[in-house]
Design a protein around this motif. Structure first.
Motif, mmCIF file in Angstrom:
data_model
loop_
_atom_site.group_PDB
_atom_site.id
_atom_site.type_symbol
_atom_site.label_atom_id
_atom_site.label_comp_id
_atom_site.label_asym_id
_atom_site.label_seq_id
_atom_site.Cartn_x
_atom_site.Cartn_y
_atom_site.Cartn_z
ATOM 1 N N ARG A 286 0.840 -1.200 0.000
ATOM 2 C CA ARG A 286 0.000 0.000 0.000
ATOM 3 C C ARG A 286 0.878 1.254 0.000
ATOM 4 N NH1 ARG A 286 -3.643 -1.320 3.960
ATOM 5 N NH2 ARG A 286 -2.341 -0.392 5.560
ATOM 6 N N GLU A 287 1.925 1.255 0.813
ATOM 7 C CA GLU A 287 2.834 2.408 0.849
ATOM 8 C C GLU A 287 3.605 2.546 -0.461
ATOM 9 O OE1 GLU A 287 2.867 4.893 3.059
ATOM 10 O OE2 GLU A 287 1.146 3.786 3.836
ATOM 11 N N LEU A 288 3.953 1.415 -1.055
ATOM 12 C CA LEU A 288 4.607 1.448 -2.361
ATOM 13 C C LEU A 288 3.651 2.024 -3.406
ATOM 14 C CD1 LEU A 288 7.102 0.804 -4.056
ATOM 15 C CD2 LEU A 288 6.191 -1.505 -4.372
ATOM 16 N N GLY A 289 2.370 1.661 -3.298
ATOM 17 C CA GLY A 289 1.351 2.221 -4.190
ATOM 18 C C GLY A 289 1.229 3.721 -4.022
ATOM 19 N N ARG A 290 1.284 4.194 -2.769
ATOM 20 C CA ARG A 290 1.230 5.637 -2.511
ATOM 21 C C ARG A 290 2.439 6.331 -3.141
ATOM 22 N NH1 ARG A 290 -0.859 8.271 2.448
ATOM 23 N NH2 ARG A 290 -0.752 6.200 3.369
ATOM 24 N N ALA A 291 3.611 5.727 -2.985
ATOM 25 C CA ALA A 291 4.828 6.299 -3.568
ATOM 26 C C ALA A 291 4.745 6.288 -5.096
ATOM 27 C CB ALA A 291 6.057 5.537 -3.095
ATOM 28 N N LEU A 292 4.192 5.213 -5.647
ATOM 29 C CA LEU A 292 4.023 5.113 -7.097
ATOM 30 C C LEU A 292 3.091 6.214 -7.599
ATOM 31 C CD1 LEU A 292 4.331 3.641 -9.817
ATOM 32 C CD2 LEU A 292 2.459 2.139 -9.108
ATOM 33 N N ALA A 293 2.021 6.447 -6.871
ATOM 34 C CA ALA A 293 1.080 7.500 -7.261
ATOM 35 C C ALA A 293 1.737 8.873 -7.182
ATOM 36 C CB ALA A 293 -0.157 7.452 -6.374
ATOM 37 N N GLY A 294 2.743 9.018 -6.325
ATOM 38 C CA GLY A 294 3.447 10.289 -6.176
ATOM 39 C C GLY A 294 4.513 10.534 -7.234
ATOM 40 N N LEU A 295 4.850 9.507 -8.007
ATOM 41 C CA LEU A 295 5.842 9.686 -9.069
ATOM 42 C C LEU A 295 5.272 10.554 -10.185
ATOM 43 C CD1 LEU A 295 7.327 6.097 -9.602
ATOM 44 C CD2 LEU A 295 8.414 8.029 -8.477
ATOM 45 N N PRO A 296 6.118 11.294 -10.869
ATOM 46 C CA PRO A 296 5.652 12.052 -12.036
ATOM 47 C C PRO A 296 5.084 11.117 -13.103
ATOM 48 C CG PRO A 296 7.859 12.742 -11.401
ATOM 49 C CD PRO A 296 7.527 11.539 -10.578
ATOM 50 N N GLU A 297 4.168 11.617 -13.887
ATOM 51 C CA GLU A 297 3.495 10.814 -14.917
ATOM 52 C C GLU A 297 4.508 10.163 -15.862
ATOM 53 O OE1 GLU A 297 0.954 8.767 -17.122
ATOM 54 O OE2 GLU A 297 0.383 9.817 -15.302
ATOM 55 N N ALA A 298 5.560 10.880 -16.210
ATOM 56 C CA ALA A 298 6.567 10.330 -17.135
ATOM 57 C C ALA A 298 7.245 9.097 -16.544
ATOM 58 C CB ALA A 298 7.607 11.393 -17.468
ATOM 59 N N ASP A 299 7.532 9.122 -15.255
ATOM 60 C CA ASP A 299 8.159 7.968 -14.609
ATOM 61 C C ASP A 299 7.199 6.787 -14.546
ATOM 62 O OD1 ASP A 299 10.313 9.599 -14.286
ATOM 63 O OD2 ASP A 299 10.210 9.714 -12.092
ATOM 64 N N ALA B 249 14.928 4.853 -7.114
ATOM 65 C CA ALA B 249 15.790 5.655 -7.998
ATOM 66 C C ALA B 249 15.361 7.119 -7.957
ATOM 67 C CB ALA B 249 15.721 5.121 -9.423
ATOM 68 N N ARG B 250 14.065 7.355 -7.954
ATOM 69 C CA ARG B 250 13.559 8.736 -7.903
ATOM 70 C C ARG B 250 13.939 9.398 -6.585
ATOM 71 N NH1 ARG B 250 11.717 12.592 -11.406
ATOM 72 N NH2 ARG B 250 10.513 14.069 -10.220
ATOM 73 N N GLU B 251 13.785 8.662 -5.476
ATOM 74 C CA GLU B 251 14.142 9.202 -4.163
ATOM 75 C C GLU B 251 15.636 9.476 -4.071
ATOM 76 O OE1 GLU B 251 12.624 6.355 -1.394
ATOM 77 O OE2 GLU B 251 10.575 7.108 -1.553
ATOM 78 N N ALA B 252 16.446 8.578 -4.620
ATOM 79 C CA ALA B 252 17.902 8.781 -4.589
ATOM 80 C C ALA B 252 18.275 10.021 -5.390
ATOM 81 C CB ALA B 252 18.624 7.553 -5.133
ATOM 82 N N GLY B 253 17.607 10.210 -6.530
ATOM 83 C CA GLY B 253 17.865 11.399 -7.336
ATOM 84 C C GLY B 253 17.463 12.664 -6.609
ATOM 85 N N SER B 254 16.340 12.628 -5.918
ATOM 86 C CA SER B 254 15.878 13.788 -5.158
ATOM 87 C C SER B 254 16.840 14.102 -4.022
ATOM 88 C CB SER B 254 14.479 13.539 -4.596
ATOM 89 O OG SER B 254 13.555 13.396 -5.634
ATOM 90 N N GLN B 255 17.322 13.061 -3.361
ATOM 91 C CA GLN B 255 18.273 13.269 -2.272
ATOM 92 C C GLN B 255 19.588 13.837 -2.796
ATOM 93 O OE1 GLN B 255 18.426 9.414 -0.461
ATOM 94 N NE2 GLN B 255 16.570 9.750 0.739
ATOM 95 N N ALA B 256 20.014 13.371 -3.951
ATOM 96 C CA ALA B 256 21.249 13.879 -4.533
ATOM 97 C C ALA B 256 21.076 15.350 -4.940
ATOM 98 C CB ALA B 256 21.648 13.046 -5.744
ATOM 99 N N ASP B 257 19.914 15.684 -5.499
ATOM 100 C CA ASP B 257 19.640 17.074 -5.865
ATOM 101 C C ASP B 257 19.639 17.963 -4.630
ATOM 102 O OD1 ASP B 257 19.379 16.259 -8.475
ATOM 103 O OD2 ASP B 257 17.179 16.297 -8.468
ATOM 104 N N ALA B 258 19.005 17.495 -3.568
ATOM 105 C CA ALA B 258 18.952 18.269 -2.327
ATOM 106 C C ALA B 258 20.352 18.454 -1.749
ATOM 107 C CB ALA B 258 18.044 17.588 -1.315
ATOM 108 N N ALA B 259 21.152 17.402 -1.787
ATOM 109 C CA ALA B 259 22.516 17.500 -1.263
ATOM 110 C C ALA B 259 23.331 18.502 -2.071
ATOM 111 C CB ALA B 259 23.185 16.131 -1.287
ATOM 112 N N ALA B 260 23.146 18.513 -3.390
ATOM 113 C CA ALA B 260 23.872 19.465 -4.232
ATOM 114 C C ALA B 260 23.465 20.899 -3.899
ATOM 115 C CB ALA B 260 23.615 19.171 -5.707
ATOM 116 N N LEU B 261 22.179 21.126 -3.683
ATOM 117 C CA LEU B 261 21.720 22.474 -3.325
ATOM 118 C C LEU B 261 22.261 22.896 -1.961
ATOM 119 C CD1 LEU B 261 18.039 22.466 -4.589
ATOM 120 C CD2 LEU B 261 20.025 23.548 -5.632
ATOM 121 N N HIS B 262 22.346 21.953 -1.031
ATOM 122 C CA HIS B 262 22.911 22.268 0.287
ATOM 123 C C HIS B 262 24.390 22.637 0.177
ATOM 124 C CE1 HIS B 262 19.343 21.448 2.542
ATOM 125 N NE2 HIS B 262 19.273 20.205 2.108
ATOM 126 N N ARG B 263 25.119 21.933 -0.703
ATOM 127 C CA ARG B 263 26.535 22.280 -0.910
ATOM 128 C C ARG B 263 26.658 23.704 -1.443
ATOM 129 N NH1 ARG B 263 26.749 17.049 -2.562
ATOM 130 N NH2 ARG B 263 26.591 17.538 -4.775
#
Length: 176
Positions: A32-45, A96-110
């Protein structure tokens, strides 16, 4: 007194090979939580995944619903749909999407840390130029001076104005 125990395993017993009720509930909750995360992905993904039509429709309904109770019921149904498919590719896409988001956030923090260092310390300009030799040093120094002037303003609303943001964009472009 007689002992009524038998050697036959009961459902959910480790010897029966079936998962226990608790394990089944936990798996359903995870799906169910995976389904929620899936629904939160962008349409392209989501489009890149090979999802059954019923699951796609369930995701669309879930995303369209705004009322809490109805959304909760639709999430239950979404979890039920998730039990009918292999969750591994979906889990990989979400991770993969979460890892990308975390990497983007880390880059902005740097970049934010660089901006703070540059405003506070003149030696940081030299360190930044050493790390990013292709950057326009004259423009960097100019932006740092302008951001420092803005930082001296007493009004907190004006403290981080246009030059502060411009310095951030410059640093982000250089670091990227």
């Amino acid at each position: 007194m007689s002992d009524h125990r038998t050697d036959a395993p009961e459902p959910g017993d480790e010897r029966s090979g079936e998962p226990s009720k608790t394990q089944r509930k936990n798996e359903a909750l995870e799906l169910r939580e995976l389904g929620r995360a899936l629904a939160g992905l962008p349409e392209a993904d989501r489009a890149a995944l090979d999802l059954p039509e019923a699951l796609r429709e369930s995701i669309e309904r879930y995303n369209a619903i705004r009322k809490h109770g109805a959304k909760k019921r639709e999430l239950q149904y979404l979890g039920k749909q998730m039990r009918r498919i292999d969750p591994a590719p979906i889990r990989a896409a979400v991770e993969a999407r979460e890892a990308g988001s975390q990497a983007d956030a880390a880059a902005l923090h740097r970049v934010e840390r660089w901006r703070e260092r540059l405003i506070e310390d003149d030696a940081a300009v030299t360190a930044f130029v050493e790390e990013h030799p292709d950057c326009d040093v004259q423009q960097l120094r100019s932006l740092v001076r302008a951001a420092r002037r803005e930082g001296g303003v007493e009004d907190p609303e004006q403290r981080h104005g246009k030059n502060y943001r411009t310095l951030f964009r410059f640093l982000r472009d250089q670091a990227g």
